[in-house]
Design a protein around this motif. Structure first.
Motif, mmCIF file in Angstrom:
data_model
loop_
_atom_site.group_PDB
_atom_site.id
_atom_site.type_symbol
_atom_site.label_atom_id
_atom_site.label_comp_id
_atom_site.label_asym_id
_atom_site.label_seq_id
_atom_site.Cartn_x
_atom_site.Cartn_y
_atom_site.Cartn_z
ATOM 1 N N SER A 228 73.595 -33.521 62.112
ATOM 2 C CA SER A 228 73.746 -32.673 63.296
ATOM 3 C C SER A 228 72.991 -31.349 63.214
ATOM 4 N N PRO B 166 70.853 -34.023 67.927
ATOM 5 C CA PRO B 166 72.066 -33.763 68.697
ATOM 6 C C PRO B 166 73.249 -34.543 68.108
ATOM 7 N N GLU B 167 74.327 -33.816 67.877
ATOM 8 C CA GLU B 167 75.488 -34.387 67.181
ATOM 9 C C GLU B 167 76.029 -35.642 67.867
ATOM 10 N N THR C 202 77.960 -30.967 75.298
ATOM 11 C CA THR C 202 76.976 -31.930 74.774
ATOM 12 C C THR C 202 76.751 -33.135 75.688
ATOM 13 N N PHE D 38 70.255 -30.031 73.027
ATOM 14 C CA PHE D 38 69.859 -29.708 71.655
ATOM 15 C C PHE D 38 68.370 -29.397 71.583
ATOM 16 N N HIS D 39 67.559 -30.271 72.183
ATOM 17 C CA HIS D 39 66.109 -30.065 72.214
ATOM 18 C C HIS D 39 65.519 -31.057 73.211
#
Length: 245
Positions: free
Chosen positions: A13, A17-18, A58, A82-83
């Motif tokens: 993570s 992305p977790e 998320t 996340f990106h």
């Protein structure tokens, strides 16, 4: 020292992305021997892997997991927060993770996220899935909801359970033994070397979370823990490789 479990917290993570398949796959490439993830249920009873009870952080949308159908959930973007490279990443089903680790011997730490939302029948559904995939020996069920873990143990005594907790407990190994748990998963500041040794003497392993700093990892190793839950499995793997020399 190399037999210590390197458990990737929500997958890798720190770099993905977790709780996504990218994070799980990457964690194995980075040397993880185990994967920790969070299990929740959709409104139509499907088991999915996401940490928060809501989708806002998320899941690329508003609303609660419990109020969202599986098909709706699968349209959400769980990566772009996340990106941008992870745009289009989906919230996985439990079965997708089972498929990834089947035959690999990877330890699976499934955290039941049923403290805030009481998912009716979650324990039965999770255990049925584990048994369908013949992963009873590969899975550890953990939760901050210890009553839920007792229920799991009554349903499937052969599946290991581990108690999650934040604060220091008095003789946590006695408490774990009473609940027939085989593991303690304390917050990293809630353990002592004495507790780790006493737990092991009772056949109970200790896996602290979430340990990302190498100096803290070293302190945990020196305490004699049997595994560490971390966002950076590669850092822990490197540290253990140095130890093994």
């Amino acid at each position: 020292m190399r037999n210590m479990e390197i458990i990737a917290h929500r997958g890798a993570s720190a770099v993905c992305p977790e709780n996504t398949m990218s994070a799980f796959e990457r964690s194995l490439e980075l040397g993880a021997t185990g994967i920790e993830t969070d299990v929740q249920m959709t409104s139509d009873g499907r088991l999915v892997l996401i940490h928060d009870e809501t989708l806002s952080r998320t899941g690329g949308a508003e609303g609660w997991v419990k109020d969202t159908t599986y098909d709706q959930l699968r349209t959400r973007d769980a990566g772009s927060w996340f990106h941008a490279d992870f745009t289009g990443e989906r919230i996985p089903s439990l079965e997708e993770l089972f498929k990834l680790v089947q035959g690999k011997g990877t330890l699976l730490n499934l955290e039941l996220k049923n403290g805030i939302v009481s998912y009716k029948g979650m324990e039965e559904k999770v255990i049925e899935a584990i048994q369908d995939w013949n992963l009873e020996q590969q899975v550890v069920l953990s939760s901050f909801n210890h009553a839920s873990l007792v229920r799991c143990k009554r349903l499937a005594p052969e599946i290991r359970t581990a108690l999650l907790y934040m604060e220091k407990l008095y003789r946590p190994y006695d408490y774990a033994a009473k609940l027939e748990a085989t593991g303690l998963h304390p917050y990293k500041l809630a353990i002592t070397q004495e507790d780790v040794a006493a737990a092991l003497a009772h056949g109970i392993v200790t896996y602290p979370f979430t340990v990302n700093d190498p100096a803290e990892m070293q302190a945990m190793i020196d305490m004699g823990v049997q595994g560490i839950i971390t966002d950076v499995p590669d850092v822990l793997a490197s540290l253990l490789t140095v130890h093994a020399r």
